[in-house]
Design a protein around this motif. Structure first.
Motif, PDB file in Angstrom:
ATOM      1  N   MET A 108       0.826  -1.210   0.000  1.00 21.18           N
ATOM      2  CA  MET A 108       0.000   0.000   0.000  1.00 21.18           C
ATOM      3  C   MET A 108       0.857   1.255   0.000  1.00 21.18           C
ATOM      4  N   VAL A 109       1.914   1.267   0.800  1.00 20.55           N
ATOM      5  CA  VAL A 109       2.774   2.446   0.880  1.00 20.55           C
ATOM      6  C   VAL A 109       3.522   2.661  -0.431  1.00 20.55           C
ATOM      7  N   ALA A 110       4.214   1.614  -0.891  1.00 19.65           N
ATOM      8  CA  ALA A 110       4.981   1.748  -2.133  1.00 19.65           C
ATOM      9  C   ALA A 110       4.057   2.045  -3.306  1.00 19.65           C
ATOM     10  N   GLY A 111       2.905   1.369  -3.336  1.00 21.02           N
ATOM     11  CA  GLY A 111       1.960   1.591  -4.429  1.00 21.02           C
ATOM     12  C   GLY A 111       1.391   2.995  -4.422  1.00 21.02           C
ATOM     13  N   SER A 112       1.089   3.525  -3.249  1.00 19.76           N
ATOM     14  CA  SER A 112       0.542   4.887  -3.163  1.00 19.76           C
ATOM     15  C   SER A 112       1.562   5.921  -3.621  1.00 19.76           C
ATOM     16  N   VAL A 113       2.795   5.782  -3.174  1.00 23.91           N
ATOM     17  CA  VAL A 113       3.838   6.734  -3.568  1.00 23.91           C
ATOM     18  C   VAL A 113       4.115   6.631  -5.064  1.00 23.91           C
ATOM     19  N   PHE A 114       4.160   5.405  -5.573  1.00 26.78           N
ATOM     20  CA  PHE A 114       4.385   5.221  -7.014  1.00 26.78           C
ATOM     21  C   PHE A 114       3.234   5.821  -7.816  1.00 26.78           C
ATOM     22  N   ALA A 115       2.004   5.585  -7.364  1.00 32.68           N
ATOM     23  CA  ALA A 115       0.845   6.140  -8.072  1.00 32.68           C
ATOM     24  C   ALA A 115       0.875   7.663  -8.069  1.00 32.68           C
ATOM     25  N   ALA A 116       1.278   8.258  -6.948  1.00 35.60           N
ATOM     26  CA  ALA A 116       1.373   9.719  -6.883  1.00 35.60           C
ATOM     27  C   ALA A 116       2.443  10.240  -7.836  1.00 35.60           C
ATOM     28  N   ALA A 117       3.576   9.553  -7.884  1.00 29.35           N
ATOM     29  CA  ALA A 117       4.648   9.974  -8.785  1.00 29.35           C
ATOM     30  C   ALA A 117       4.210   9.872 -10.241  1.00 29.35           C
ATOM     31  N   ARG A 118       3.503   8.802 -10.587  1.00 28.75           N
ATOM     32  CA  ARG A 118       3.007   8.653 -11.953  1.00 28.75           C
ATOM     33  C   ARG A 118       1.958   9.714 -12.273  1.00 28.75           C
ATOM     34  N   GLU A 119       1.105  10.000 -11.307  1.00 25.41           N
ATOM     35  CA  GLU A 119       0.075  11.017 -11.518  1.00 25.41           C
ATOM     36  C   GLU A 119       0.706  12.383 -11.787  1.00 25.41           C
ATOM     37  N   LEU A 120       1.796  12.665 -11.109  1.00 23.90           N
ATOM     38  CA  LEU A 120       2.471  13.954 -11.257  1.00 23.90           C
ATOM     39  C   LEU A 120       3.432  13.993 -12.436  1.00 23.90           C
ATOM     40  N   ARG A 121       3.766  12.806 -12.960  1.00 21.89           N
ATOM     41  CA  ARG A 121       4.689  12.710 -14.100  1.00 21.89           C
ATOM     42  C   ARG A 121       6.003  13.422 -13.803  1.00 21.89           C
ATOM     43  N   ILE A 122       6.589  13.074 -12.691  1.00 19.49           N
ATOM     44  CA  ILE A 122       7.816  13.751 -12.266  1.00 19.49           C
ATOM     45  C   ILE A 122       9.069  13.102 -12.834  1.00 19.49           C
ATOM     46  N   GLY A 123       8.912  12.083 -13.637  1.00 19.56           N
ATOM     47  CA  GLY A 123      10.074  11.476 -14.264  1.00 19.56           C
ATOM     48  C   GLY A 123      10.584  10.271 -13.501  1.00 19.56           C
ATOM     49  N   ARG A 124      11.378   9.479 -14.194  1.00 22.09           N
ATOM     50  CA  ARG A 124      11.865   8.215 -13.623  1.00 22.09           C
ATOM     51  C   ARG A 124      12.759   8.437 -12.415  1.00 22.09           C
ATOM     52  N   PHE A 125      13.643   9.435 -12.486  1.00 27.54           N
ATOM     53  CA  PHE A 125      14.581   9.655 -11.381  1.00 27.54           C
ATOM     54  C   PHE A 125      13.846   9.933 -10.082  1.00 27.54           C
ATOM     55  N   TRP A 126      12.934  10.913 -10.085  1.00 25.36           N
ATOM     56  CA  TRP A 126      12.241  11.272  -8.858  1.00 25.36           C
ATOM     57  C   TRP A 126      11.250  10.180  -8.434  1.00 25.36           C
ATOM     58  N   THR A 127      10.734   9.422  -9.385  1.00 24.55           N
ATOM     59  CA  THR A 127       9.864   8.303  -9.011  1.00 24.55           C
ATOM     60  C   THR A 127      10.649   7.265  -8.220  1.00 24.55           C
ATOM     61  N   VAL A 128      11.852   6.952  -8.700  1.00 23.93           N
ATOM     62  CA  VAL A 128      12.708   5.998  -7.980  1.00 23.93           C
ATOM     63  C   VAL A 128      13.100   6.554  -6.623  1.00 23.93           C
ATOM     64  N   VAL A 129      13.476   7.842  -6.582  1.00 19.27           N
ATOM     65  CA  VAL A 129      13.844   8.469  -5.310  1.00 19.27           C
ATOM     66  C   VAL A 129      12.680   8.397  -4.327  1.00 19.27           C
ATOM     67  N   ALA A 130      11.472   8.686  -4.815  1.00 17.82           N
ATOM     68  CA  ALA A 130      10.305   8.708  -3.938  1.00 17.82           C
ATOM     69  C   ALA A 130      10.032   7.332  -3.339  1.00 17.82           C
ATOM     70  N   VAL A 131      10.028   6.302  -4.182  1.00 15.89           N
ATOM     71  CA  VAL A 131       9.693   4.957  -3.707  1.00 15.89           C
ATOM     72  C   VAL A 131      10.802   4.411  -2.811  1.00 15.89           C
ATOM     73  N   VAL A 132      12.044   4.557  -3.246  1.00 14.27           N
ATOM     74  CA  VAL A 132      13.161   4.029  -2.456  1.00 14.27           C
ATOM     75  C   VAL A 132      13.263   4.757  -1.120  1.00 14.27           C
ATOM     76  N   SER A 133      13.075   6.073  -1.133  1.00 12.75           N
ATOM     77  CA  SER A 133      13.214   6.831   0.112  1.00 12.75           C
ATOM     78  C   SER A 133      12.137   6.453   1.121  1.00 12.75           C
ATOM     79  N   VAL A 134      10.911   6.231   0.675  1.00  8.78           N
ATOM     80  CA  VAL A 134       9.875   5.870   1.643  1.00  8.78           C
ATOM     81  C   VAL A 134      10.113   4.459   2.173  1.00  8.78           C
ATOM     82  N   LEU A 135      10.613   3.563   1.322  1.00  4.22           N
ATOM     83  CA  LEU A 135      10.912   2.201   1.785  1.00  4.22           C
ATOM     84  C   LEU A 135      12.084   2.177   2.759  1.00  4.22           C
ATOM     85  N   ALA A 136      13.010   3.131   2.606  1.00  2.99           N
ATOM     86  CA  ALA A 136      14.186   3.179   3.483  1.00  2.99           C
ATOM     87  C   ALA A 136      13.979   4.066   4.698  1.00  2.99           C
TER      88      ALA A 136
END
Length: 415
Positions: A108-136
């Protein structure tokens, strides 16, 4: 001058980021064992105390006994609807139920952050940063180790935010209402459509919260409602360091908790009034039209966390998608993106931070304010896309007109 101030903000934020990462690594290496080591523990009542509380209430609901009259170590401060939602887990062995719950929380956490990043279209780099940072992040590790419900809350708020961005404010309000029914401390979310004069959304949100609450009372028994209220209203403000709410910080600083509550209420009212004024100036009742960045729910949510008697540092994961809105509102090298990076890095600092501060140490008051400061900084940063520049843009001639000028997050038509 504009460039110099922006450069100072970037340098300061990068210094904070570096210090936070060094501190986090040092505490992981030399401090107590990381929280992730606790996940495999089969001692649910001892290690995963929050989940044990919820599981026992869910099991009591399945067995037809009182959901608040269990042998759990902690009080269940959540409304009966949570026990109804977790009833399937209440039918299982506690260890198996916990492991399923942890797996679902991560998804739920990773999916929500990923969905938000995709919705915002912030690019692959920030999408990876967002998901990895919340998991860490330490807040997620604490959520998993204790078995807290923040994954459910993040899913509900993110789904509502996406619905609103896509032109469905009533559906968004319903999703917010259901989420608030599960965790009433998020109730300020329901006031946002009110100040934005989006009356159908306001009515839908309140109705959804009421119906969801009623469903829990029907399942658990109407007597559980007053019982829950008594426990929730009489629970003392937690004084431990990882209570990031302002009332808890006030007590740690030797002040009455009312001082923190009043400051939090002032921030909440100010934030709601701000978005209400934007609605009046725009002359429209369409909530999204006055909040093109989609930042308002996250800013209001932050004020609710600051004001509540107890807001554990682990709640910080609820603001992750909101911080991505700030990222999307900026450009490469923009100061606001560096500030978000610093906030994400600060979230890596584990709760062993509290071990550094002994009573009577002159630096202890500052150390005890870290998690509250992070939450306050998140609130301030979340307002950035909806206001004028608190620091200048880095790109020459970028202007300060539309606070959400990026084409990758343009509003979508309803339907």
């Amino acid at each position: 001058m504009r460039w110099d101030r922006s450069r100072a903000v970037r340098i300061g934020a990068r210094a904070v980021m570096a210090a936070a990462l060094v501190t986090a690594v040092a505490l992981f290496v030399f401090g107590n064992p990381p929280l992730l080591r606790l996940l495999p523990s089969p001692l649910v009542p001892i290690t995963h105390v929050d989940f044990d509380t919820f599981w026992r209430s869910a099991r009591a609901l399945v067995n037809g006994t009182g959901i608040y009259d269990t042998d759990a170590k902690l009080h269940n401060l959540n409304p009966p609807i949570l026990s109804l939602l977790m009833a399937p887990l209440g039918m299982l062995d506690a260890v198996l139920a916990y492991r399923i719950f942890v797996t679902l929380t991560v998804l739920m956490v990773a999916g929500s952050v990923f969905a938000a990043a995709r919705e915002l279209r912030i690019g692959r780099f920030w999408t990876v940063v967002a998901v990895v940072s919340v998991l860490a992040s330490s807040p997620l590790h604490g959520t998993l180790a204790l078995g807290q419900i923040y994954g459910i809350l993040l899913l509900g708020v993110t789904a509502g935010w996406i619905a609103e961005r896509r032109g469905h404010p009533v559906l968004a309000a319903v999703l917010y209402g259901v989420t608030v029914a599960i965790k009433p401390s998020l109730a300020p979310l329901l006031l946002l459509p009110l100040v934005q004069r989006c009356w159908p959304a306001f009515r839908a949100g309140v109705a959804a919260a009421a119906v969801t609450t009623l469903a829990g009372l029907v399942a658990a028994g109407f007597s559980t409602g007053p019982q829950w209220l008594r426990m929730a209203l009489t629970e003392p403000v937690a004084t431990v360091l990882d209570n990031a709410a302002l009332p808890g910080l006030a007590i740690r600083w030797g002040l009455p908790s009312l001082v923190g509550t009043l400051v939090g209420v002032a921030l909440m009212i100010g934030t709601l009034v701000f978005f209400g004024i934007r609605t009046v100036r725009h002359g429209t009742s369409a909530a999204y039209g006055t909040d093109p960045a989609g930042v308002a729910p996250w800013a209001v949510l932050a004020t609710g966390l600051l004001t509540a008697p107890i807001s554990w540092h682990n709640y910080l994961i609820l603001l992750w998608p909101g911080l991505l809105v700030v990222v999307a509102s900026g450009r490469a090298g923009d100061a606001r993106r560096v500030v978000v990076g610093a906030l994400l890095a600060l979230a890596f600092i584990p709760i062993t931070w509290s071990d550094l501060w002994a009573p009577g140490d002159p630096l202890t008051p500052a150390g005890q304010a870290l998690y509250s400061a992070i939450l306050l900084a998140c609130w301030l940063t979340l307002l950035r896309p909806a206001t004028g520049p608190w620091w200048p843009d880095t790109a020459p001639g970028s202007g300060t007109g539309d606070p959400f000028r990026s084409a990758e997050v343009t509003a979508r038509p309803s339907g």
